[in-house]
Design a protein around this motif. Structure first.
Motif, PDB file in Angstrom:
ATOM      1  N   VAL A  62       3.096   2.231   8.984  1.00  0.00           N
ATOM      2  CA  VAL A  62       3.736   1.444   7.919  1.00  0.00           C
ATOM      3  C   VAL A  62       2.744   0.977   6.844  1.00  0.00           C
ATOM      4  CG1 VAL A  62       4.999  -0.687   7.388  1.00  0.00           C
ATOM      5  CG2 VAL A  62       5.639   0.673   9.379  1.00  0.00           C
ATOM      6  N   ASP A  63       1.726   0.250   7.245  1.00  0.00           N
ATOM      7  CA  ASP A  63       0.944  -0.512   6.258  1.00  0.00           C
ATOM      8  C   ASP A  63       0.302   0.357   5.169  1.00  0.00           C
ATOM      9  OD1 ASP A  63       1.318  -2.151   8.671  1.00  0.00           O
ATOM     10  OD2 ASP A  63       0.220  -3.636   7.510  1.00  0.00           O
ATOM     11  N   VAL A  64      -0.419   1.386   5.609  1.00  0.00           N
ATOM     12  CA  VAL A  64      -1.122   2.229   4.634  1.00  0.00           C
ATOM     13  C   VAL A  64      -0.111   3.110   3.900  1.00  0.00           C
ATOM     14  CG1 VAL A  64      -3.049   3.823   4.313  1.00  0.00           C
ATOM     15  CG2 VAL A  64      -3.021   2.276   6.296  1.00  0.00           C
ATOM     16  N   GLN A  65       0.846   3.624   4.663  1.00  0.00           N
ATOM     17  CA  GLN A  65       1.830   4.551   4.089  1.00  0.00           C
ATOM     18  C   GLN A  65       2.656   3.882   2.987  1.00  0.00           C
ATOM     19  OE1 GLN A  65       1.860   7.707   5.002  1.00  0.00           O
ATOM     20  NE2 GLN A  65       0.312   7.351   6.552  1.00  0.00           N
ATOM     21  N   THR A  66       3.138   2.678   3.261  1.00  0.00           N
ATOM     22  CA  THR A  66       3.996   2.027   2.266  1.00  0.00           C
ATOM     23  C   THR A  66       3.175   1.554   1.060  1.00  0.00           C
ATOM     24  OG1 THR A  66       3.824  -0.055   3.476  1.00  0.00           O
ATOM     25  CG2 THR A  66       5.783   1.281   3.895  1.00  0.00           C
ATOM     26  N   GLY A  67       1.898   1.301   1.296  1.00  0.00           N
ATOM     27  CA  GLY A  67       1.017   0.982   0.163  1.00  0.00           C
ATOM     28  C   GLY A  67       0.818   2.223  -0.702  1.00  0.00           C
ATOM     29  N   TRP A  91      -1.658 -12.853   3.912  1.00  0.00           N
ATOM     30  CA  TRP A  91      -2.397 -12.194   4.987  1.00  0.00           C
ATOM     31  C   TRP A  91      -1.539 -11.282   5.859  1.00  0.00           C
ATOM     32  CZ3 TRP A  91       0.550 -14.127   8.697  1.00  0.00           C
ATOM     33  CH2 TRP A  91       0.972 -15.463   8.615  1.00  0.00           C
ATOM     34  N   ASN A  92      -0.243 -11.209   5.629  1.00  0.00           N
ATOM     35  CA  ASN A  92       0.582 -10.469   6.609  1.00  0.00           C
ATOM     36  C   ASN A  92       0.551  -8.952   6.407  1.00  0.00           C
ATOM     37  OD1 ASN A  92       2.045 -10.782   4.242  1.00  0.00           O
ATOM     38  ND2 ASN A  92       4.005 -10.973   5.291  1.00  0.00           N
ATOM     39  N   TYR A  93       0.476  -8.508   5.149  1.00  0.00           N
ATOM     40  CA  TYR A  93       0.365  -7.070   4.853  1.00  0.00           C
ATOM     41  C   TYR A  93      -0.748  -6.895   3.815  1.00  0.00           C
ATOM     42  CZ  TYR A  93       4.377  -5.644   7.590  1.00  0.00           C
ATOM     43  OH  TYR A  93       5.219  -5.362   8.649  1.00  0.00           O
ATOM     44  N   PRO A  94      -1.984  -7.129   4.215  1.00  0.00           N
ATOM     45  CA  PRO A  94      -3.062  -7.249   3.220  1.00  0.00           C
ATOM     46  C   PRO A  94      -3.251  -6.008   2.339  1.00  0.00           C
ATOM     47  CG  PRO A  94      -3.824  -7.856   5.430  1.00  0.00           C
ATOM     48  CD  PRO A  94      -2.438  -7.375   5.595  1.00  0.00           C
ATOM     49  N   LEU A  95      -3.362  -4.853   2.957  1.00  0.00           N
ATOM     50  CA  LEU A  95      -3.602  -3.643   2.155  1.00  0.00           C
ATOM     51  C   LEU A  95      -2.347  -3.270   1.369  1.00  0.00           C
ATOM     52  CD1 LEU A  95      -5.515  -1.280   1.440  1.00  0.00           C
ATOM     53  CD2 LEU A  95      -4.446  -0.006   3.300  1.00  0.00           C
ATOM     54  N   GLN A  96      -1.202  -3.395   2.013  1.00  0.00           N
ATOM     55  CA  GLN A  96       0.047  -3.057   1.324  1.00  0.00           C
ATOM     56  C   GLN A  96       0.228  -3.947   0.083  1.00  0.00           C
ATOM     57  OE1 GLN A  96       3.809  -4.789   2.162  1.00  0.00           O
ATOM     58  NE2 GLN A  96       4.593  -2.869   2.975  1.00  0.00           N
ATOM     59  N   ILE A  97      -0.051  -5.226   0.214  1.00  0.00           N
ATOM     60  CA  ILE A  97       0.101  -6.143  -0.928  1.00  0.00           C
ATOM     61  C   ILE A  97      -0.856  -5.733  -2.050  1.00  0.00           C
ATOM     62  CG2 ILE A  97      -0.265  -8.532  -1.713  1.00  0.00           C
ATOM     63  CD1 ILE A  97       0.836  -9.474   1.028  1.00  0.00           C
ATOM     64  N   ALA A  98      -2.096  -5.400  -1.685  1.00  0.00           N
ATOM     65  CA  ALA A  98      -3.079  -4.980  -2.706  1.00  0.00           C
ATOM     66  C   ALA A  98      -2.580  -3.726  -3.434  1.00  0.00           C
ATOM     67  CB  ALA A  98      -4.432  -4.721  -2.052  1.00  0.00           C
ATOM     68  N   CYS A  99      -1.961  -2.811  -2.693  1.00  0.00           N
ATOM     69  CA  CYS A  99      -1.433  -1.577  -3.306  1.00  0.00           C
ATOM     70  C   CYS A  99      -0.205  -1.877  -4.165  1.00  0.00           C
ATOM     71  CB  CYS A  99      -1.043  -0.566  -2.233  1.00  0.00           C
ATOM     72  SG  CYS A  99      -2.420   0.114  -1.310  1.00  0.00           S
ATOM     73  N   TRP A 100       0.673  -2.726  -3.668  1.00  0.00           N
ATOM     74  CA  TRP A 100       1.920  -3.028  -4.396  1.00  0.00           C
ATOM     75  C   TRP A 100       1.623  -3.729  -5.720  1.00  0.00           C
ATOM     76  CZ3 TRP A 100       6.829  -4.608  -1.156  1.00  0.00           C
ATOM     77  CH2 TRP A 100       7.110  -3.592  -0.226  1.00  0.00           C
ATOM     78  N   LYS A 101       0.533  -4.481  -5.753  1.00  0.00           N
ATOM     79  CA  LYS A 101       0.211  -5.174  -7.005  1.00  0.00           C
ATOM     80  C   LYS A 101      -0.609  -4.281  -7.938  1.00  0.00           C
ATOM     81  CE  LYS A 101       0.497  -9.814  -5.018  1.00  0.00           C
ATOM     82  NZ  LYS A 101       1.910  -9.982  -5.404  1.00  0.00           N
TER      83      LYS A 101
END
Ligand code: NAD
Length: 487
Positions: free
Chosen positions: A103-108, A150-160
């Motif tokens: 999930v995390d990396v993929q959705t980012g 802090w819950n989806y750190p990499l995903q949040i960085a990608c989404w922004k």
């Protein structure tokens, strides 16, 4: 054993701070310090702004299709390094590997890919006004900032960063001080993909560094993910320089289960929407309103599946599907809410205690917890807990369920389970929430705009409209005729 110390990532490389100040990051599943991070002091902050100015000049001058190609290369690198990055997320957050791995990396990566695809498709308008005409340009804002939870750190960085960079902006990202490593890895990947130095900088630290980002007059927009209370401070501070803001805040979202619903499916949704990522998801349906005719069936199945199917333990164990909460503080906060639920008269259907699994005895685990016999005025029903604590409530009448579901200052998400297609749409149209699901819960593809109603947020992430939030429209009037002037 010495632990690594990570520096801030500025202008394409690591930059040592001058203050020498660092903070420690713990693995929530072991309570052990796994690394330290340097705080972004004034020296680093200035360097971040100066390099972002340079980065912006280069990046914004590129053709959008060129930016798109570079971002797509970053997407490829993210996917190729999925396992390495997913492991970082597991160690930083305490979430299960079986989630992070898929999930995390993929959705980012999906979101960066989506906006990379849209970048060359952004167009202005042209319209004749008599013989004169005007046209518009979609110009980037300049330097934008992101502040993450802090819950989806990499995903949040990608989404922004995905839409910001696709639109030609430079970006300064501050991850949560609990989970700072994923963003650094993203910065390295952007550089490797060919994003010019300074276009994506990572600054580290807690509230003070966040406050600096919100105050800096050089920063034109701040996109924030976090608690409602912090979001209000960010908006107030951003007002000082009239920054644009996007606010992705908390929720206390309702799920309505009607008596014609597929109950097993509704239980699946309720469990996903309360126990996935050990309950630390903003859109969670922590208020489950169940029609009285199916209430008993619903809670019987919910109790059985919660007690049988949830495996807490070392999050890196691929069998484990339930991890540790982010910190000791947060663990104690969640346990405090559970105590309040009990003292205010809710019935504990299952859970309600801290866990110490054999494979991770020192982790900050709280058992998946379900309260029944809840009433709308209980603290556990009103406040966001951000842990694995579900409140189940009974309803008899559709209008009453809608009224109670809407009786909150929050409005992030909502869901409905029913086989009656008319009721599904009728009810969902009346729910005051920005992200809604019918006979589903939690899916959030890159194409779908997400964000909150009421105090759950301002603006949207993902979906086509988000690109507009990272641009400003310049209108250009072109005179083709002589100016008529009384002077
Ligand atoms: P938080 O508000 O405590 O912190 C979020 C970020 O803000 C952190 O990086 C923190 O360092 C920074 N910060 C703290 N004070 C600041 C200030 N005064 N100025 C600027 N920055 C400041 O939130 P959290 O505990 O990290 O995350 C949990 C919360 O995030 C929950 O409420 C959850 O619902 C919400 N959340 C929302 C979404 C969404 O998309 N709507 C997604 C994930 C999490």
């Amino acid at each position: 054993m010495t632990t690594p110390v990570y520096q801030n990532f500025i202008n394409g490389h690591f930059l040592k701070n001058q203050s020498g100040e660092t903070f420690a990051v713990k693995n929530p599943a072991t309570d052990e310090v796994i690394y330290h991070v340097e705080v972004a002091d004034a020296f680093v902050q200035n360097a971040a702004i100066e390099s972002a100015k340079q980065g912006f000049a280069t990046w914004s001058a590129m053709a959008p299709i060129e930016r798109s190609r570079i971002l797509l290369k970053a997407v490829e690198l993210l996917r190729a390094r999925n396992d390495e990055l997913a492991k970082i997320e597991v160690l930083d957050t305490g979430k299960p590997w079986q989630e992070a791995e898929c999930v995390d990396v993929q959705t980012g990566a999906d979101v960066i890919e989506y906006f990379a695809g849209l970048a060359p498709a952004q167009v202005g308008q042209q319209q004749m006004v008599g013989e004169d005409f005007y046209y518009t340009r979609k110009e980037p804002l300049g330097i934008c900032a992101g502040i993450g939870a802090w819950n989806y750190p990499l995903q949040i960085a990608c989404w922004k960063s995905g839409p910001a960079l696709a639109a030609g902006n430079a970006f300064i990202f501050k991850p949560s001080e609990e989970t700072p490593l994923g963003a650094i890895k993203l910065a390295e990947i952007f550089i490797e993909a060919g994003v010019p130095a300074g276009v994506f900088n990572v600054v580290q630290g807690a509230a003070e560094v966040g406050q600096w980002l919100t105050q800096s007059a050089d920063i034109k927009k701040v996109s924030f993910t976090g608690e409602v209370g912090t979001g209000k401070k960010v908006v107030a501070s951003a007002a000082g320089s009239l920054k644009d803001v996007t606010m992705e805040l908390g929720g206390k979202s309702p799920l309505l289960v009607f008596d014609d619903a597929d109950i097993s499916q509704a239980v699946s949704a309720a469990m996903l929407g309360n126990f996935y990522t050990q309950g630390e998801i903003c859109t969670n349906c922590t208020r489950i309103y169940v029609h009285k005719n199916v209430y008993q069936q619903f809670i019987d199945e919910l109790k059985a599946r919660t007690e049988q199917n949830i495996i807490a333990g070392d999050p890196m164990d691929p069998e484990v599907n339930f991890g540790a909460l982010i910190s000791k503080n947060h663990h104690d906060l969640v346990m405090g809410y559970i105590d309040k639920g009990i003292s205010e008269g809710a019935t504990l259907l299952t859970g309600g205690k801290a866990l110490s699994p054999e494979s991770a005895p020192n982790g900050y685990f709280v058992a998946p917890t379900v309260f029944t016999d809840c009433s709308d005025d209980m603290t556990i029903v009103k406040e966001e807990i951000f842990g694995p604590v579900m409140s189940v409530l009974v309803f008899e009448d559709e209008d009453d369920a809608i009224r109670r579901a809407n009786d909150t200052h929050l409005g992030l998400a909502a869901g409905v389970f029913t086989k009656d297609i008319k009721r599904a749409h009728r009810v969902i149209h009346q729910l005051q929430a920005g992200i809604c699901w019918i006979n589903s819960y939690g899916n959030s593809p890159a194409e779908m705009p997400v964000g909150g109603y009421k105090q759950s947020g301002i603006g949207r992430e993902n979906g086509i409209e988000t690109l507009d939030h990272y641009t400003q429209t310049k209108s250009i009037y072109v005179g083709m005729t002589d100016i008529e002037s009384p002077f």
